[in-house]
Design a protein around this motif. Structure first.
Motif, PDB file in Angstrom:
ATOM      1  N   ALA A   1      -3.296   5.044  -2.282  1.00  0.00           N
ATOM      2  CA  ALA A   1      -4.328   6.151  -2.369  1.00  0.00           C
ATOM      3  C   ALA A   1      -4.677   6.858  -2.918  1.00  0.00           C
ATOM      4  O   ALA A   1      -5.747   7.720  -2.429  1.00  0.00           O
TER       5      ALA A   1
ATOM      6  N   GLU B   1      -4.653  -2.158   6.867  1.00  0.00           N
ATOM      7  CA  GLU B   1      -3.616  -2.705   7.681  1.00  0.00           C
ATOM      8  C   GLU B   1      -5.022  -3.673   8.643  1.00  0.00           C
ATOM      9  O   GLU B   1      -4.194  -4.995   8.775  1.00  0.00           O
TER      10      GLU B   1
ATOM     11  N   VAL C   1       3.526  -1.108   4.237  1.00  0.00           N
ATOM     12  CA  VAL C   1       2.611  -0.062   3.719  1.00  0.00           C
ATOM     13  C   VAL C   1       4.514   1.261   3.851  1.00  0.00           C
ATOM     14  O   VAL C   1       5.170   1.138   4.294  1.00  0.00           O
TER      15      VAL C   1
ATOM     16  N   ALA D   1       0.584   4.845   0.852  1.00  0.00           N
ATOM     17  CA  ALA D   1      -0.302   4.739   1.718  1.00  0.00           C
ATOM     18  C   ALA D   1      -0.035   6.814   1.281  1.00  0.00           C
ATOM     19  O   ALA D   1       0.627   7.216   1.044  1.00  0.00           O
TER      20      ALA D   1
ATOM     21  N   GLU E   1       4.385   4.743   3.336  1.00  0.00           N
ATOM     22  CA  GLU E   1       3.742   6.444   3.082  1.00  0.00           C
ATOM     23  C   GLU E   1       4.337   7.682   2.244  1.00  0.00           C
ATOM     24  O   GLU E   1       5.480   7.406   2.729  1.00  0.00           O
TER      25      GLU E   1
ATOM     26  N   SER F   1      -4.741   8.580   5.880  1.00  0.00           N
ATOM     27  CA  SER F   1      -4.660   8.121   7.954  1.00  0.00           C
ATOM     28  C   SER F   1      -5.748   6.786   7.168  1.00  0.00           C
ATOM     29  O   SER F   1      -5.720   5.530   7.633  1.00  0.00           O
TER      30      SER F   1
ATOM     31  N   ARG G   1      -7.575   5.725   5.058  1.00  0.00           N
ATOM     32  CA  ARG G   1      -7.232   4.119   4.384  1.00  0.00           C
ATOM     33  C   ARG G   1      -6.076   3.535   4.366  1.00  0.00           C
ATOM     34  O   ARG G   1      -5.976   2.414   4.467  1.00  0.00           O
ATOM     35  N   ARG G   2      -5.066   4.169   5.412  1.00  0.00           N
ATOM     36  CA  ARG G   2      -3.832   2.920   6.378  1.00  0.00           C
ATOM     37  C   ARG G   2      -4.079   2.095   6.685  1.00  0.00           C
ATOM     38  O   ARG G   2      -3.996   1.123   6.810  1.00  0.00           O
TER      39      ARG G   2
ATOM     40  N   HIS H   1       1.025  -1.129   0.246  1.00  0.00           N
ATOM     41  CA  HIS H   1       0.512  -0.415  -0.170  1.00  0.00           C
ATOM     42  C   HIS H   1       0.992   0.692  -0.043  1.00  0.00           C
ATOM     43  O   HIS H   1       1.196   1.512   0.821  1.00  0.00           O
TER      44      HIS H   1
END
Length: 351
Positions: free
Chosen positions: A261, A217, A230, A201, A232, A210, A212-213, A199
């Protein structure tokens, strides 16, 4: 002296100025207060027949209401401020168009401004908008603990968040169901056979990033994915997507699919995959979010989550008017369902 009747006194005043409500009152044979109430649509004060007569006379005389004078009297205009985080982001164009169209149909014009990057400037922006007596704020993006929101709260202006939530329910909001977005993406990818999903993110300071993250998870654990890495991004941009995907590659965790995202992050990921000669979707499947304009025209056309932009715009405008009419009402959040649009950037993982 014989008093002029309404039928023969609807010509424009002899002066060079525009007709005023005093001119209309003289032509209609009523007082100025009656004309004011009729033209403003104040309920229960003027009969329907009298209102129609006054409106007819006003039209024939070419009367145009003075919006500035009205705002000075009421300390409020019919001008809504739409605050956009990035005017260069293609997803916001259709959103702003829809909101502007819906507000105009409800008698409000729109002032569109871009969110300043400097936190202090964000506070100053709200102060400046309030001093110009805007009727309220439509904020299309806000970070968690954003000075923009603190300033909006202090201004006491009716405020609606669009496609962003504040988390504390202090503002009315119309948002996408981000958990449902992630569910649809993971259901699609695991249905194709993917067990190693990464992902890319959005920024952790963003409510959508945040949300969607967190959903990714949680659902990755529930699905017992073999790998669920993940990384970011620092922003919702193509450049940030490239940087995050480079970091993903450097970390070395295996993946056969990437869920980004937003679509700009997905384009950045696609840039890196192409540079590394990794074919999409033959070697890596790729999914974005938002279904921004033109992602169906890239190669390969992007599988992505479509947010309900038209309904979001209409609901946001309606909620904005509700906040103006009932500023003390408890803020509500309206959550809209997304739709996964499957195109050609996803396929079963390579054997």
């Amino acid at each position: 002296m014989k008093r002029a009747s309404p039928e023969n006194s609807t010509s424009k005043p002899e002066s060079n100025g525009s007709p005023t409500i005093t001119d209309i009152a003289l032509a209609a044979g009523v007082n100025v207060a009656t004309v004011s109430r009729a033209l403003r649509g104040v309920p229960g004060k003027v009969s329907a027949r009298r209102r129609e007569e006054i409106e007819r006379i006003a039209r024939e005389m070419g009367y145009r209401p003075n919006a500035l004078a009205a705002s000075l009297r009421t300390r409020q205009s019919n001008l809504a401020a739409i605050i956009v985080p990035d005017l260069g982001n293609p997803v916001f164009g259709p959103m702003v168009q829809g909101i502007e169209r819906s507000l105009r149909a409800r008698g409000h014009l729109s002032l569109i401004v871009q969110t300043p990057s400097d936190p202090k400037e964000r506070e100053s922006l709200i102060v400046a908008l309030a001093s110009r007596q805007v009727s309220g704020l439509m904020i299309l993006a806000a970070e968690n603990h954003d000075p923009l929101l603190h300033a909006a709260r202090r201004s006491n202006l009716p405020t609606v968040l669009v496609n962003r939530g504040s988390g504390d329910r202090q503002f009315a909001a119309v948002v996408n169901d981000d958990r449902e977005s992630v569910r649809q993406v993971l259901e699609h990818l695991t249905g194709l056979g993917h067990r190693h999903i990464a992902h890319v993110a959005g920024p952790g300071t963003s409510s959508t990033g945040s949300a969607r993250r967190v959903a990714f998870e949680q659902m990755a654990r529930e699905l017992n994915l073999t790998t669920s890495t993940v990384v970011e991004s620092l922003a919702f941009t193509r450049e940030a997507g490239r940087a995050a995907t480079e970091q993903l590659m450097a970390d070395g965790a295996p993946f056969t699919a990437i869920f980004a995202a937003n679509d700009l992050l997905a384009l950045g990921a696609l840039d890196v995959l192409r540079a590394r000669k990794l074919a999409v979707p033959a070697q890596v499947s790729l999914v974005g979010h938002n279904d921004m304009p033109l992602v169906d025209l890239i190669n390969p056309p992007l599988t992505t989550v479509r947010i309900a932009l038209e309904e979001m715009s209409e609901q946001a405008a309606a909620l904005f008017i509700e906040r103006i009419d009932s500023p003390d009402a408890t803020p509500i959040t309206r959550m809209l369902l997304p739709t996964l649009v499957v195109r050609e950037s996803t396929a079963p993982p390579a054997a």
